[in-house]
Design a protein around this motif. Structure first.
Motif, PDB file in Angstrom:
ATOM      1  N   VAL A  23       0.867  -1.189   0.000  1.00  0.00           N
ATOM      2  CA  VAL A  23       0.000   0.000   0.000  1.00  0.00           C
ATOM      3  C   VAL A  23       0.899   1.233   0.000  1.00  0.00           C
ATOM      4  O   VAL A  23       2.041   1.175   0.463  1.00  0.00           O
ATOM      5  CB  VAL A  23      -0.957   0.045   1.221  1.00  0.00           C
ATOM      6  CG1 VAL A  23      -1.905  -1.144   1.223  1.00  0.00           C
ATOM      7  CG2 VAL A  23      -0.197   0.144   2.528  1.00  0.00           C
ATOM      8  N   PRO A  24       0.378   2.363  -0.481  1.00  0.00           N
ATOM      9  CA  PRO A  24       1.173   3.603  -0.467  1.00  0.00           C
ATOM     10  C   PRO A  24       1.508   4.045   0.962  1.00  0.00           C
ATOM     11  O   PRO A  24       0.740   3.808   1.904  1.00  0.00           O
ATOM     12  CB  PRO A  24       0.256   4.630  -1.140  1.00  0.00           C
ATOM     13  CG  PRO A  24      -0.794   3.841  -1.855  1.00  0.00           C
ATOM     14  CD  PRO A  24      -0.933   2.552  -1.110  1.00  0.00           C
ATOM     15  N   THR A  25       2.636   4.709   1.093  1.00  0.00           N
ATOM     16  CA  THR A  25       3.096   5.205   2.393  1.00  0.00           C
ATOM     17  C   THR A  25       2.029   6.071   3.063  1.00  0.00           C
ATOM     18  O   THR A  25       1.797   5.964   4.270  1.00  0.00           O
ATOM     19  CB  THR A  25       4.402   6.010   2.202  1.00  0.00           C
ATOM     20  OG1 THR A  25       5.339   5.175   1.526  1.00  0.00           O
ATOM     21  CG2 THR A  25       4.981   6.450   3.531  1.00  0.00           C
ATOM     22  N   GLU A  26       1.365   6.920   2.274  1.00  0.00           N
ATOM     23  CA  GLU A  26       0.366   7.836   2.846  1.00  0.00           C
ATOM     24  C   GLU A  26      -0.785   7.069   3.499  1.00  0.00           C
ATOM     25  O   GLU A  26      -1.278   7.470   4.556  1.00  0.00           O
ATOM     26  CB  GLU A  26      -0.171   8.776   1.761  1.00  0.00           C
ATOM     27  CG  GLU A  26       0.848   9.760   1.229  1.00  0.00           C
ATOM     28  CD  GLU A  26       1.872   9.150   0.252  1.00  0.00           C
ATOM     29  OE1 GLU A  26       2.894   9.801   0.001  1.00  0.00           O
ATOM     30  OE2 GLU A  26       1.663   8.009  -0.248  1.00  0.00           O
ATOM     31  N   LEU A  27      -1.214   5.974   2.885  1.00  0.00           N
ATOM     32  CA  LEU A  27      -2.298   5.177   3.460  1.00  0.00           C
ATOM     33  C   LEU A  27      -1.833   4.482   4.740  1.00  0.00           C
ATOM     34  O   LEU A  27      -2.552   4.471   5.741  1.00  0.00           O
ATOM     35  CB  LEU A  27      -2.817   4.138   2.459  1.00  0.00           C
ATOM     36  CG  LEU A  27      -3.895   3.195   3.006  1.00  0.00           C
ATOM     37  CD1 LEU A  27      -5.128   3.966   3.488  1.00  0.00           C
ATOM     38  CD2 LEU A  27      -4.281   2.161   1.953  1.00  0.00           C
ATOM     39  N   ILE A 110       8.347   3.736  11.507  1.00  0.00           N
ATOM     40  CA  ILE A 110       8.975   4.365  10.348  1.00  0.00           C
ATOM     41  C   ILE A 110       8.365   3.790   9.076  1.00  0.00           C
ATOM     42  O   ILE A 110       8.237   2.569   8.932  1.00  0.00           O
ATOM     43  CB  ILE A 110      10.502   4.139  10.390  1.00  0.00           C
ATOM     44  CG1 ILE A 110      11.072   4.755  11.686  1.00  0.00           C
ATOM     45  CG2 ILE A 110      11.170   4.748   9.153  1.00  0.00           C
ATOM     46  CD1 ILE A 110      12.449   4.284  12.040  1.00  0.00           C
ATOM     47  N   PHE A 111       7.967   4.683   8.173  1.00  0.00           N
ATOM     48  CA  PHE A 111       7.332   4.316   6.912  1.00  0.00           C
ATOM     49  C   PHE A 111       8.277   4.719   5.772  1.00  0.00           C
ATOM     50  O   PHE A 111       8.561   5.908   5.608  1.00  0.00           O
ATOM     51  CB  PHE A 111       6.001   5.063   6.744  1.00  0.00           C
ATOM     52  CG  PHE A 111       5.108   4.980   7.957  1.00  0.00           C
ATOM     53  CD1 PHE A 111       4.204   3.935   8.097  1.00  0.00           C
ATOM     54  CD2 PHE A 111       5.157   5.949   8.950  1.00  0.00           C
ATOM     55  CE1 PHE A 111       3.369   3.860   9.212  1.00  0.00           C
ATOM     56  CE2 PHE A 111       4.338   5.886  10.071  1.00  0.00           C
ATOM     57  CZ  PHE A 111       3.440   4.825  10.194  1.00  0.00           C
ATOM     58  N   GLU A 112       8.736   3.735   4.999  1.00  0.00           N
ATOM     59  CA  GLU A 112       9.643   4.026   3.891  1.00  0.00           C
ATOM     60  C   GLU A 112       9.062   3.484   2.595  1.00  0.00           C
ATOM     61  O   GLU A 112       8.789   2.284   2.491  1.00  0.00           O
ATOM     62  CB  GLU A 112      11.001   3.365   4.132  1.00  0.00           C
ATOM     63  CG  GLU A 112      11.746   3.938   5.329  1.00  0.00           C
ATOM     64  CD  GLU A 112      13.039   3.199   5.599  1.00  0.00           C
ATOM     65  OE1 GLU A 112      14.093   3.833   5.420  1.00  0.00           O
ATOM     66  OE2 GLU A 112      12.990   2.018   5.958  1.00  0.00           O
ATOM     67  N   ALA A 114       8.693   1.913  -0.918  1.00  0.00           N
ATOM     68  CA  ALA A 114       9.448   0.853  -1.590  1.00  0.00           C
ATOM     69  C   ALA A 114       8.665   0.471  -2.843  1.00  0.00           C
ATOM     70  O   ALA A 114       7.725  -0.329  -2.764  1.00  0.00           O
ATOM     71  CB  ALA A 114       9.645  -0.342  -0.667  1.00  0.00           C
ATOM     72  N   GLY A 115       9.000   1.096  -3.972  1.00  0.00           N
ATOM     73  CA  GLY A 115       8.227   0.857  -5.183  1.00  0.00           C
ATOM     74  C   GLY A 115       6.814   1.373  -4.990  1.00  0.00           C
ATOM     75  O   GLY A 115       6.607   2.504  -4.584  1.00  0.00           O
ATOM     76  N   GLU A 116       5.831   0.490  -5.217  1.00  0.00           N
ATOM     77  CA  GLU A 116       4.417   0.873  -5.054  1.00  0.00           C
ATOM     78  C   GLU A 116       3.943   0.706  -3.619  1.00  0.00           C
ATOM     79  O   GLU A 116       2.836   1.091  -3.273  1.00  0.00           O
ATOM     80  CB  GLU A 116       3.547   0.008  -5.974  1.00  0.00           C
ATOM     81  CG  GLU A 116       3.999   0.024  -7.409  1.00  0.00           C
ATOM     82  CD  GLU A 116       3.037   0.733  -8.316  1.00  0.00           C
ATOM     83  OE1 GLU A 116       1.842   0.778  -8.008  1.00  0.00           O
ATOM     84  OE2 GLU A 116       3.500   1.246  -9.351  1.00  0.00           O
ATOM     85  N   GLY A 117       4.782   0.083  -2.780  1.00  0.00           N
ATOM     86  CA  GLY A 117       4.391  -0.211  -1.405  1.00  0.00           C
ATOM     87  C   GLY A 117       5.223   0.540  -0.384  1.00  0.00           C
ATOM     88  O   GLY A 117       5.865   1.546  -0.686  1.00  0.00           O
ATOM     89  N   THR A 118       5.205  -0.004   0.843  1.00  0.00           N
ATOM     90  CA  THR A 118       5.871   0.651   1.965  1.00  0.00           C
ATOM     91  C   THR A 118       6.527  -0.384   2.869  1.00  0.00           C
ATOM     92  O   THR A 118       5.903  -1.391   3.224  1.00  0.00           O
ATOM     93  CB  THR A 118       4.841   1.448   2.804  1.00  0.00           C
ATOM     94  OG1 THR A 118       4.118   2.334   1.941  1.00  0.00           O
ATOM     95  CG2 THR A 118       5.512   2.240   3.911  1.00  0.00           C
ATOM     96  N   ASN A 119       7.755  -0.101   3.249  1.00  0.00           N
ATOM     97  CA  ASN A 119       8.414  -0.883   4.297  1.00  0.00           C
ATOM     98  C   ASN A 119       8.103  -0.219   5.631  1.00  0.00           C
ATOM     99  O   ASN A 119       8.315   0.980   5.797  1.00  0.00           O
ATOM    100  CB  ASN A 119       9.930  -0.927   4.094  1.00  0.00           C
ATOM    101  CG  ASN A 119      10.325  -1.825   2.944  1.00  0.00           C
ATOM    102  OD1 ASN A 119       9.730  -2.885   2.744  1.00  0.00           O
ATOM    103  ND2 ASN A 119      11.330  -1.419   2.191  1.00  0.00           N
TER     104      ASN A 119
END
Length: 160
Positions: A23-27, A110-112, A114-119
């Motif tokens: 999912v996107p970092t913002e979500l 911490i939200f990073e 990563a491509g289309e998603g988030t670590n």
């Protein structure tokens, strides 16, 4: 990075949990910062959540009750210490705010991208290694945190 499960690292007085979310970092940041989202996933398996008040600002307080599957209510109080949307949320867990609950630690979420998603990295820092061991033995803190992240994953699947 493990994509489907939670990678868990214990280092002295801290535990680090890592997981990739598609999912996107913002979500991902949003579901960590709004009571209407938090009530849908926060806590280990079988727990539900009631937010009493939430001031999601630097220095703000979040007071909530975790309702255990055993019928016990666990009051909690968190103070947000540093928030930078959508990159991180740092907070201090202050027990129950009434002196009864004896669990105090700091968390860094911490939200990073990563491509289309988030670590996601969730780091819990206890006052000492012994305190981490005590809290884990008494409350099952490490397994509970893994379930917490698993419940976040299940909730995000519903939002897709």
């Amino acid at each position: 990075m493990i994509k489907n499960n939670v990678e868990t690292i214990v280092e002295g007085n801290k535990v680090i949990y890592k997981r990739y979310f598609d999912v996107p970092t913002e979500l991902l940041f949003e579901v960590w910062s709004m009571p209407e989202h938090l009530s849908e996933w926060w806590g280990p398996d079988g727990f539900t959540l009631t937010t009493k008040s939430m001031d999601f600002t630097n220095g703000g307080i979040w007071e909530f009750i975790m309702h255990g599957p055993d019928g016990h209510d666990y009051k909690n109080k968190i103070q947000f210490t540093d928030i930078k949307e959508p990159h991180y949320i740092y907070y201090k867990h202050l027990g129950d705010g009434e002196g009864d609950q004896d669990v105090h630690f700091e968390s860094k979420i911490i939200f990073e991208g990563a491509g289309e998603g988030t670590n996601l990295t969730m780091e819990q820092i206890f006052p000492s290694k012994e305190e981490l061991e005590r809290v884990n033995e008494k409350y099952g803190a490490i397994e509970g945190a893994k379930q917490h992240i698993g419940n976040l994953s299940k909730y995000l699947e519903k939002l897709k």
